[in-house]
Structures are given as C-alpha cells and as structure tokens.
Design a protein around this motif. Structure first.
Motif, PDB file in Angstrom:
ATOM      1  N   LEU A  39      -5.591  -3.822  -8.823  1.00 54.74           N
ATOM      2  CA  LEU A  39      -6.386  -4.890  -9.160  1.00 54.74           C
ATOM      3  C   LEU A  39      -7.339  -5.707  -8.188  1.00 54.74           C
ATOM      4  O   LEU A  39      -8.407  -6.126  -8.239  1.00 54.74           O
ATOM      5  CB  LEU A  39      -5.529  -6.112 -10.139  1.00 54.74           C
ATOM      6  CG  LEU A  39      -4.964  -5.564 -11.544  1.00 54.74           C
ATOM      7  CD1 LEU A  39      -4.072  -6.723 -11.944  1.00 54.74           C
ATOM      8  CD2 LEU A  39      -6.066  -5.239 -12.477  1.00 54.74           C
ATOM      9  N   ALA A  40      -6.577  -5.944  -7.140  1.00 56.99           N
ATOM     10  CA  ALA A  40      -7.151  -6.389  -5.891  1.00 56.99           C
ATOM     11  C   ALA A  40      -8.144  -5.607  -5.215  1.00 56.99           C
ATOM     12  O   ALA A  40      -9.322  -6.238  -4.842  1.00 56.99           O
ATOM     13  CB  ALA A  40      -6.121  -6.556  -4.900  1.00 56.99           C
ATOM     14  N   SER A  41      -8.018  -4.432  -5.582  1.00 64.07           N
ATOM     15  CA  SER A  41      -8.938  -3.470  -4.769  1.00 64.07           C
ATOM     16  C   SER A  41     -10.242  -3.580  -5.658  1.00 64.07           C
ATOM     17  O   SER A  41     -11.404  -3.253  -4.995  1.00 64.07           O
ATOM     18  CB  SER A  41      -8.347  -1.983  -4.807  1.00 64.07           C
ATOM     19  OG  SER A  41      -9.345  -1.026  -4.250  1.00 64.07           O
ATOM     20  N   PHE A 304       5.221   4.700  -2.047  1.00 63.14           N
ATOM     21  CA  PHE A 304       5.148   3.571  -0.986  1.00 63.14           C
ATOM     22  C   PHE A 304       3.850   4.073  -0.099  1.00 63.14           C
ATOM     23  O   PHE A 304       3.368   3.145   0.673  1.00 63.14           O
ATOM     24  CB  PHE A 304       6.456   3.801  -0.175  1.00 63.14           C
ATOM     25  CG  PHE A 304       7.464   3.381  -1.152  1.00 63.14           C
ATOM     26  CD1 PHE A 304       7.412   2.096  -1.672  1.00 63.14           C
ATOM     27  CD2 PHE A 304       8.759   3.760  -1.014  1.00 63.14           C
ATOM     28  CE1 PHE A 304       8.565   1.379  -2.433  1.00 63.14           C
ATOM     29  CE2 PHE A 304       9.825   3.356  -1.676  1.00 63.14           C
ATOM     30  CZ  PHE A 304       9.608   2.186  -2.217  1.00 63.14           C
ATOM     31  N   SER A 305       3.624   5.326   0.116  1.00 61.58           N
ATOM     32  CA  SER A 305       2.480   5.732   0.916  1.00 61.58           C
ATOM     33  C   SER A 305       1.184   5.406   0.360  1.00 61.58           C
ATOM     34  O   SER A 305       0.248   4.914   0.925  1.00 61.58           O
ATOM     35  CB  SER A 305       2.509   7.083   1.352  1.00 61.58           C
ATOM     36  OG  SER A 305       1.347   7.587   2.257  1.00 61.58           O
ATOM     37  N   ALA A 306       1.063   5.434  -0.938  1.00 66.23           N
ATOM     38  CA  ALA A 306       0.026   4.999  -1.650  1.00 66.23           C
ATOM     39  C   ALA A 306      -0.313   3.614  -1.593  1.00 66.23           C
ATOM     40  O   ALA A 306      -1.526   2.946  -1.379  1.00 66.23           O
ATOM     41  CB  ALA A 306       0.159   5.297  -3.342  1.00 66.23           C
ATOM     42  N   ILE A 307       0.874   2.724  -1.557  1.00 68.29           N
ATOM     43  CA  ILE A 307       0.876   1.384  -1.633  1.00 68.29           C
ATOM     44  C   ILE A 307       0.526   0.889  -0.143  1.00 68.29           C
ATOM     45  O   ILE A 307      -0.425  -0.001   0.121  1.00 68.29           O
ATOM     46  CB  ILE A 307       2.247   0.806  -1.816  1.00 68.29           C
ATOM     47  CG1 ILE A 307       2.732   0.899  -3.480  1.00 68.29           C
ATOM     48  CG2 ILE A 307       2.404  -0.689  -1.328  1.00 68.29           C
ATOM     49  CD1 ILE A 307       4.245   0.317  -3.516  1.00 68.29           C
ATOM     50  N   LEU A 308       0.806   1.734   0.818  1.00 70.13           N
ATOM     51  CA  LEU A 308       0.487   1.374   2.175  1.00 70.13           C
ATOM     52  C   LEU A 308      -1.014   1.635   2.482  1.00 70.13           C
ATOM     53  O   LEU A 308      -1.799   0.585   3.093  1.00 70.13           O
ATOM     54  CB  LEU A 308       1.271   2.374   3.101  1.00 70.13           C
ATOM     55  CG  LEU A 308       1.107   1.977   4.547  1.00 70.13           C
ATOM     56  CD1 LEU A 308       1.522   0.653   4.957  1.00 70.13           C
ATOM     57  CD2 LEU A 308       1.858   2.975   5.529  1.00 70.13           C
ATOM     58  N   LEU A 309      -1.422   2.751   1.907  1.00 72.83           N
ATOM     59  CA  LEU A 309      -2.958   2.967   2.138  1.00 72.83           C
ATOM     60  C   LEU A 309      -3.983   2.388   1.547  1.00 72.83           C
ATOM     61  O   LEU A 309      -4.915   1.414   2.051  1.00 72.83           O
ATOM     62  CB  LEU A 309      -3.228   4.342   1.896  1.00 72.83           C
ATOM     63  CG  LEU A 309      -4.754   5.034   2.266  1.00 72.83           C
ATOM     64  CD1 LEU A 309      -5.164   4.470   3.763  1.00 72.83           C
ATOM     65  CD2 LEU A 309      -4.845   6.433   2.156  1.00 72.83           C
ATOM     66  N   LEU A 310      -3.633   1.737   0.189  1.00 77.32           N
ATOM     67  CA  LEU A 310      -4.245   0.919  -0.615  1.00 77.32           C
ATOM     68  C   LEU A 310      -4.224  -0.342  -0.112  1.00 77.32           C
ATOM     69  O   LEU A 310      -5.405  -1.073  -0.029  1.00 77.32           O
ATOM     70  CB  LEU A 310      -3.940   1.059  -1.904  1.00 77.32           C
ATOM     71  CG  LEU A 310      -4.694   0.030  -3.005  1.00 77.32           C
ATOM     72  CD1 LEU A 310      -6.358   0.694  -2.817  1.00 77.32           C
ATOM     73  CD2 LEU A 310      -4.240   0.391  -4.463  1.00 77.32           C
ATOM     74  N   GLY A 311      -2.956  -0.986   0.221  1.00 74.14           N
ATOM     75  CA  GLY A 311      -2.743  -2.226   0.993  1.00 74.14           C
ATOM     76  C   GLY A 311      -3.652  -2.424   2.072  1.00 74.14           C
ATOM     77  O   GLY A 311      -4.182  -3.408   2.391  1.00 74.14           O
ATOM     78  N   ALA A 312      -3.375  -1.213   3.032  1.00 72.13           N
ATOM     79  CA  ALA A 312      -4.378  -1.488   4.153  1.00 72.13           C
ATOM     80  C   ALA A 312      -5.995  -1.578   3.939  1.00 72.13           C
ATOM     81  O   ALA A 312      -6.667  -2.330   4.733  1.00 72.13           O
ATOM     82  CB  ALA A 312      -3.981  -0.197   5.269  1.00 72.13           C
TER      83      ALA A 312
END
Length: 351
Positions: A39-41, A304-312
């Motif tokens: 949503l933030a993206s 967790f890697s998807a969270i990390l890259l999207l969060g970055a």
C-alpha cells in the motif's frame, strides 16, 4: 528432578508447540507487513497519492486521471518487480547457504550478482540490448558462470564447510567483475551509460509489466525447483557424509540447486540490478523464526527478502523527496552491519 528429565515427551511437545506458534506469528506478521508496504509503495513517491484515490485507481480505473495512471502504469509494476526480485534473492540465498553450509553465502557475496551484471552490461554495450526480454539471457549465463567459478575457486564441492575460503573467492571474483563492468561502462556511449546508471545501483524505478512477466515466470520455476529440493537441503546441511548416508544424491542436488540459483539470481539481477545482502539477511531471520527445516526456511526467506527489498524501495523514495535513493543502496546500508554481525557470531577466523 525436572519434568524434562523424567519425561521428555511433554518437553518436546511444548517445544514443538512454541515453534509452531512462532512460525504462525512470524507468517502473520510478515504477510501483514508486506501488505502495508505494498500500500505504501502504491501511495508514496515523488507525488503522494491518498489511499482512497489509490484504491479508486485499482477498482475504478480512469485512464484520463493522471493519478490513476501513476498507480496503474508506474507503481504497480514497480511494486511487483520489487516483491518478485526480493523473493527470488531470498530463496537463492537460502539455497546457497544450505548447499555450501556457509552462513555468509548469498548471490551478492559469492559473485553471482556481479557475473549477471557484467553480462548484462556487455549485452547492452556490444549488442545494443535495451529490454529485459533480451538481456535476461545474458544475466542467466553470467550468474551461472560466476557461481561455478566461485564454487571451484573456493573448492566448495570439496570443502563447503569452510566459509572463509568461499567468501574470499567470491569477493575476489566480484572485484574483478566489477572492474570489468566499470571499464565497459566508461567506454560505452552516453545512451548506454544513462541506461546502466540507475540499473547498476539496484533500482526498480521505471520497470514495466513486460519485466514483471519475465521475472514472474523465472521466479515460479525457481521456487518450484527449490521447494522440490527442500528435503535434500535438510540432509546436505548435516554434512556430505551424513547426506549420502541418508540417501541423497549430493552431486545431482548441487547441480539442480545451482540451476535454481542461476535462474533466480539472474532474473532478479536483470530486473532490479545487482542488489546485494538481501539473500544474506532474509535466511538468517527465517531460521530464527522457523528453525533449521528448509521446508519452512525457504518460504520465510522469500517473504522476508521481499519485505526487505520493497521496504528499501519505499524508504528510498521518502528520504530525499522528490529525488530517490536506489533500493540497492538502502539494502547495503542495512546488510553491511548485518554481515559483520554474522561474521562475529560464527567466529569465522580460520582459513
């Protein structure tokens, strides 16, 4: 005498119950966090869009509305590429840590990303390739050749339990390949330089649905292959002798696993650039939540890697608006200290 020493079954049941609860909480937390980041993206960027308008763009698309166009044509494919590329890097990192029995293994540290990068830049410069449909094949070949080179330089097929040797081989090859990439870029036309500039920093900006389609196919095949190997990976992490005693074909497992890593890391690098450390951090977090069973480590690493890259990627958009910082740079700022933490934790001080 404690209950555990008199009757071990209740303690084992309690331990399994706590592990199942931790897995469930971790999964729920991860899915919710990924949903919020999606949503933030879709809403955040150089032009902030209200959530109500964002949902309206998804449900009642109006091609005449520029906000709807931003959401549908720019931010949705960008978000999907970040999620898929992160997922691919997490699974690739988990596989590499299993087959090498090396807690520092991941596509970036072992030269796989650098191999894919130099191959992509070569394709762009020498053959004028401009779309992922074309240069993704160079990424696959470069990732595979780099991975094979590092494994043999580090003698991972003989001594995968020695993490330092493998990391040194990967670091050395990465430096050489980065130098080659730099030489090619410096001597390239300005059009190629501009094309490579954002990609090489690890950015998902400007990616379209054509990139999403190719990346999704590669990730699907790679994830299915990884899931089929989960049982064998559980045996391999116990050691070569133990794995063979359990009936695992070590050589065949290595070949299939390396093909999966080549596919996943190559596609992710072609789509998002040479992003490092995502495949290192995510598997460690996954094992903290799930234990050592790779039937759980693989999907949690992907999440967790998807969270990390999207969060970055989202973080890079809001730090210095309206400019952006590439997701690969943000992940490096996180992954560098984590790398040092892992080195100290495992006391990797013997060659």
């Amino acid at each position: 005498m404690s209950v555990c020493s008199e009757k071990r079954t209740p303690c084992r049941n309690t331990s399994h119950a706590l592990l199942r609860k931790r897995r469930a909480y971790g999964l729920i937390t991860g899915v919710v966090l990924l949903f919020l980041l999606v949503l933030a993206s879709l809403a955040l960027g150089s032009r902030t869009i209200a959530l109500r308008e964002t949902f309206n763009a998804l449900q009642n698309y109006d091609p005449q509305n520029d906000l709807h166009l931003i959401v549908r044509e720019l931010r949705i494919p960008r978000t999907l590429v970040a999620v898929l590329a992160g997922l691919a890097l997490g699974v690739a990192g988990a596989i590499m840590q299993a087959i090498t029995r090396n807690p520092l293994a991941e596509p970036g540290l072992l030269g796989v990303n650098a191999g894919a990068a130099v191959a992509v830049v070569t394709g762009m410069t020498l053959f004028g390739l401009t779309t992922m449909q074309h240069y993704v094949w160079f990424a696959f070949a470069g990732a595979g050749l780099a991975g094979i080179t590092v494994f043999f330089l580090g003698q991972a097929h003989l001594s995968g339990t020695n993490p330092v040797r493998l990391v040194l081989a990967g670091a050395g090859l990465s430096i050489v390949l980065a130098s080659v990439t730099g030489i090619i870029i410096v001597n390239s036309p300005l059009t190629v330089l501009d094309q490579v500039r954002h990609w090489s920093a690890g950015s998902v900006e400007g990616r379209g649905y054509d990139v999403v389609a190719i990346l999704a196919i590669a990730v699907l095949i790679g994830v299915i292959t990884a899931a089929a190997l989960a049982g064998n990976l559980n045996a391999i992490v116990l050691g070569r002798d133990m794995g063979e005693a359990l009936g695992v074909n070590i050589r065949l497992t290595w070949i299939i696993a390396c093909c999966a890593v080549m596919l996943l890391a190559g596609a992710a690098t072609a789509a998002a650039g040479p992003v490092g450390f995502a495949g290192l951090v995510a598997p460690h977090i996954a094992r903290m939540m799930t234990g050592p069973n790779y039937r759980w480590v693989l999907p949690y690493s992907a999440l967790f890697s998807a969270i990390l890259l999207l969060g970055a990627d989202v973080t890079g958009r809001i730090i210095v608006p309206p400019s952006e910082i590439a997701a690969g740079i943000i992940i490096t700022l996180i992954g560098g200290p984590f790398f040092i933490f892992v080195v100290r934790k495992y006391r990797l001080n013997k060659l």
